[in-house]
Structures are given as structure tokens and as C-alpha cells.
Design a protein around this motif. Structure first.
Motif, PDB file in Angstrom:
ATOM      1  N   LEU A  95     -19.110  -1.867   1.691  1.00  0.00           N
ATOM      2  CA  LEU A  95     -18.199  -2.282   0.640  1.00  0.00           C
ATOM      3  C   LEU A  95     -17.935  -3.777   0.807  1.00  0.00           C
ATOM      4  N   LEU A  96     -18.472  -4.573  -0.090  1.00  0.00           N
ATOM      5  CA  LEU A  96     -18.247  -6.014  -0.036  1.00  0.00           C
ATOM      6  C   LEU A  96     -16.887  -6.296  -0.660  1.00  0.00           C
ATOM      7  N   HIS A  97     -15.999  -6.927   0.117  1.00  0.00           N
ATOM      8  CA  HIS A  97     -14.623  -7.118  -0.332  1.00  0.00           C
ATOM      9  C   HIS A  97     -13.944  -8.194   0.511  1.00  0.00           C
ATOM     10  N   ALA A  98     -12.730  -8.544   0.105  1.00  0.00           N
ATOM     11  CA  ALA A  98     -11.865  -9.421   0.895  1.00  0.00           C
ATOM     12  C   ALA A  98     -10.574  -8.653   1.142  1.00  0.00           C
ATOM     13  N   THR A  99     -10.315  -8.283   2.403  1.00  0.00           N
ATOM     14  CA  THR A  99      -9.084  -7.575   2.730  1.00  0.00           C
ATOM     15  C   THR A  99      -7.907  -8.527   2.591  1.00  0.00           C
ATOM     16  N   LEU A 100      -6.883  -8.087   1.854  1.00  0.00           N
ATOM     17  CA  LEU A 100      -5.700  -8.914   1.649  1.00  0.00           C
ATOM     18  C   LEU A 100      -4.503  -8.395   2.438  1.00  0.00           C
ATOM     19  N   MET A 101      -4.369  -7.080   2.517  1.00  0.00           N
ATOM     20  CA  MET A 101      -3.245  -6.477   3.236  1.00  0.00           C
ATOM     21  C   MET A 101      -3.758  -5.260   3.995  1.00  0.00           C
ATOM     22  N   ASN A 102      -3.291  -5.100   5.249  1.00  0.00           N
ATOM     23  CA  ASN A 102      -3.756  -3.996   6.067  1.00  0.00           C
ATOM     24  C   ASN A 102      -2.575  -3.450   6.877  1.00  0.00           C
ATOM     25  N   ALA A 103      -2.159  -2.230   6.556  1.00  0.00           N
ATOM     26  CA  ALA A 103      -1.029  -1.626   7.263  1.00  0.00           C
ATOM     27  C   ALA A 103      -1.354  -1.398   8.728  1.00  0.00           C
ATOM     28  N   GLY A 104      -2.619  -1.343   9.071  1.00  0.00           N
ATOM     29  CA  GLY A 104      -3.025  -1.148  10.461  1.00  0.00           C
ATOM     30  C   GLY A 104      -2.582  -2.281  11.361  1.00  0.00           C
ATOM     31  N   ASN A 105      -2.214  -3.403  10.759  1.00  0.00           N
ATOM     32  CA  ASN A 105      -1.762  -4.546  11.546  1.00  0.00           C
ATOM     33  C   ASN A 105      -0.276  -4.477  11.885  1.00  0.00           C
ATOM     34  N   SER A 106       0.422  -3.449  11.372  1.00  0.00           N
ATOM     35  CA  SER A 106       1.831  -3.276  11.736  1.00  0.00           C
ATOM     36  C   SER A 106       2.118  -1.792  11.867  1.00  0.00           C
ATOM     37  N   LYS A 107       2.567  -1.406  13.013  1.00  0.00           N
ATOM     38  CA  LYS A 107       2.848   0.002  13.306  1.00  0.00           C
ATOM     39  C   LYS A 107       4.351   0.252  13.219  1.00  0.00           C
ATOM     40  N   SER A 108       4.709   1.475  12.900  1.00  0.00           N
ATOM     41  CA  SER A 108       6.109   1.878  12.830  1.00  0.00           C
ATOM     42  C   SER A 108       6.758   1.713  14.203  1.00  0.00           C
ATOM     43  N   LYS A 109       7.961   1.155  14.220  1.00  0.00           N
ATOM     44  CA  LYS A 109       8.678   0.974  15.490  1.00  0.00           C
ATOM     45  C   LYS A 109       9.162   2.303  16.042  1.00  0.00           C
ATOM     46  N   THR A 110       9.391   3.284  15.173  1.00  0.00           N
ATOM     47  CA  THR A 110       9.901   4.575  15.650  1.00  0.00           C
ATOM     48  C   THR A 110       8.785   5.514  16.089  1.00  0.00           C
ATOM     49  N   SER A 111       7.717   5.623  15.271  1.00  0.00           N
ATOM     50  CA  SER A 111       6.652   6.582  15.602  1.00  0.00           C
ATOM     51  C   SER A 111       5.465   5.946  16.309  1.00  0.00           C
ATOM     52  N   GLY A 112       5.313   4.629  16.177  1.00  0.00           N
ATOM     53  CA  GLY A 112       4.158   3.955  16.767  1.00  0.00           C
ATOM     54  C   GLY A 112       2.883   4.151  15.963  1.00  0.00           C
ATOM     55  N   LYS A 113       2.985   4.840  14.819  1.00  0.00           N
ATOM     56  CA  LYS A 113       1.815   5.111  13.979  1.00  0.00           C
ATOM     57  C   LYS A 113       1.746   4.130  12.817  1.00  0.00           C
ATOM     58  N   THR A 114       0.548   3.984  12.290  1.00  0.00           N
ATOM     59  CA  THR A 114       0.373   3.185  11.088  1.00  0.00           C
ATOM     60  C   THR A 114       0.949   3.965   9.920  1.00  0.00           C
ATOM     61  N   GLU A 115       1.809   3.329   9.151  1.00  0.00           N
ATOM     62  CA  GLU A 115       2.406   3.981   7.997  1.00  0.00           C
ATOM     63  C   GLU A 115       2.020   3.214   6.739  1.00  0.00           C
ATOM     64  N   PRO A 116       1.808   3.930   5.637  1.00  0.00           N
ATOM     65  CA  PRO A 116       1.432   3.250   4.394  1.00  0.00           C
ATOM     66  C   PRO A 116       2.602   2.436   3.839  1.00  0.00           C
ATOM     67  N   PHE A 117       2.285   1.549   2.924  1.00  0.00           N
ATOM     68  CA  PHE A 117       3.308   0.756   2.257  1.00  0.00           C
ATOM     69  C   PHE A 117       3.180   0.967   0.758  1.00  0.00           C
ATOM     70  N   ASP A 118       4.252   0.712   0.035  1.00  0.00           N
ATOM     71  CA  ASP A 118       4.254   0.859  -1.415  1.00  0.00           C
ATOM     72  C   ASP A 118       3.749  -0.449  -2.023  1.00  0.00           C
ATOM     73  N   ALA A 119       2.552  -0.406  -2.584  1.00  0.00           N
ATOM     74  CA  ALA A 119       1.932  -1.613  -3.140  1.00  0.00           C
ATOM     75  C   ALA A 119       2.009  -1.667  -4.667  1.00  0.00           C
ATOM     76  N   ARG A 120       2.802  -0.789  -5.283  1.00  0.00           N
ATOM     77  CA  ARG A 120       2.853  -0.748  -6.755  1.00  0.00           C
ATOM     78  C   ARG A 120       3.316  -2.067  -7.359  1.00  0.00           C
ATOM     79  N   THR A 121       4.305  -2.707  -6.752  1.00  0.00           N
ATOM     80  CA  THR A 121       4.790  -3.992  -7.275  1.00  0.00           C
ATOM     81  C   THR A 121       3.701  -5.054  -7.160  1.00  0.00           C
ATOM     82  N   ILE A 122       2.988  -5.039  -6.057  1.00  0.00           N
ATOM     83  CA  ILE A 122       1.897  -5.999  -5.840  1.00  0.00           C
ATOM     84  C   ILE A 122       0.801  -5.773  -6.871  1.00  0.00           C
ATOM     85  N   PHE A 123       0.438  -4.503  -7.111  1.00  0.00           N
ATOM     86  CA  PHE A 123      -0.587  -4.195  -8.111  1.00  0.00           C
ATOM     87  C   PHE A 123      -0.114  -4.583  -9.508  1.00  0.00           C
ATOM     88  N   ALA A 124       1.173  -4.360  -9.825  1.00  0.00           N
ATOM     89  CA  ALA A 124       1.694  -4.721 -11.142  1.00  0.00           C
ATOM     90  C   ALA A 124       1.607  -6.227 -11.370  1.00  0.00           C
TER      91      ALA A 124
END
Length: 184
Positions: A95-124
Motif C-alpha cells: 500500500l503506497l501511502h503517507a502515514t499521517l497519524m498512528n495510534a500505535g505511537n501512543s498507548k493508554s496510560k491505564t491499560s498500556g494498550k493501543t487504543e483507537p482515536f475518533d478521527a471524524r472531525t479530522i476527516f470532515a
């Protein structure tokens, strides 16, 4: 994504990349590569705008993507042949692309897991944004999590792409500057 666990594997991958340079130039028909980035997408199998993990800008090759895909396949095939690609990754599509945002670069402080983010405003706001066009000078073998002084991943090796004719094409807009200037 190559899994290069030690310097021997990094050096082997760099050697493979240098050895296929002529074949890559042939696949590119010895013509420069110009790309355009437009819009936003969630990475396949990595979420949706309400629960995004990776947001990227799709890449379009000006004048047709076939040459660049052929060149990339030359590189992928050489890495596979050299045993530098895990079996499970050998048949994954590119997949040829340019990554702009990656949730994998910030983990939840409580669970330590990667959590998704709401990107609807960004897409709008930026979903159909034309980020710009640019000339691609070279292909890099970059090392993740290691950065050079310029802020980019460390370049272990590179091969040149065909040269651009002077002034033939405008450079890409700095989309980070654009995003931050409109956020004020």
C-alpha cells in the motif's frame, strides 16, 4: 515491513537494495517519479474514522502508478529471495501511502494498550484535502525508532530514482505547516 533484528540483517538488506538499483531504474523506465497526495483514509484493517488506529494520505503517481508499483515489486521480490521477509508477510499487498497519524505511537496510560482515536472531525475538515505533489528522489531502507538529526527515521541505505529535469515540477506543500496554521 522488514524485521531486521541485528546489524548483519540490516547490512544484508542494504546490500540487496543496492544490488537491485539498476532493475529498479529499469522498472521506472528511467523516468522521474512524481506523486500526489490527496484525501485521507484509514489503513485497511486498522479502524474506521470513529475508531481509527492509522490515518494515511493515499498516494497517486502522476502519469500512472504502474511504474512505481513495478519498481517496488522488484525490491520486495529481492528481499523475499534473500530471506529477509517473514513468511507471513511475503504475500501481503503493498500500500503506497503517507502515514499521517498512528495510534500505535501512543498507548493508554491505564491499560498500556493501543487504543483507537475518533478521527471524524479530522476527516470532515481534511478528508478531501489536496496535500500536494512532489518529485521522489530515492528509495530508503529506514530503521524504525532510530532517528537522524533531521527528525526522519535513520536511513541505512538508499538508491536513487531517475533524476528530475530542473524546475519541471513544484515541490509538495508542507502539509504539517498547513494543518497547524489552519488550527489556530
Amino acid at each position: 515491513m522488514l524485521k531486521l533484528w541485528n546489524t548483519n540483517r540490516i547490512e544484508a538488506a542494504a546490500d540487496v537494495l543496492r544490488r537491485v538499483s539498476t532493475k529498479v531504474m529499469d522498472a521506472l523506465e528511467r523516468r522521474p517519479v512524481y506523486i500526489r497526495l490527496k484525501g485521507l483514509q484509514c489503513m485497511p484493517d486498522r479502524g474506521t474514522p470513529p475508531k481509527a488506529y492509522v490515518v494515511h494520505a493515499p498516494l497517486e503517481v502522476i502519469g500512472g502508478i504502474d511504474r512505481l508499483k513495478r519498481a517496488c515489486q522488484v525490491i520486495v521480490d529481492a528481499f523475499v529471495e534473500a530471506g529477509l521477509v517473514l513468511e507471513k508477510d511475503a504475500n501481503r499487498g503493498l500500500l503506497l501511502h503517507a502515514t499521517l497519524m498512528n495510534a500505535g505511537n501512543s498507548k493508554s496510560k491505564t491499560s498500556g494498550k493501543t487504543e483507537p482515536f475518533d478521527a471524524r472531525t479530522i476527516f470532515a475538515q481534511y478528508g478531501s484535502e489536496e496535500w500536494g505533489e512532489c518529485y521522489i528522489r530515492e528509495a530508503h531502507l529506514s530503521q524504525r525508532f532510530v532517528y537522524d538529526g533531521n527528525g526522519y527515521f535513520h536511513c541505512c541505505a538508499s538508491i536513487p530514482f531517475p533524476e528530475e529535469k530542473q524546475g519541471a515540477f513544484p515541490m509538495m506543500k508542507n502539509f504539517f505547516q498547513k494543518m497547524f496554521s489552519t488550527a489556530k
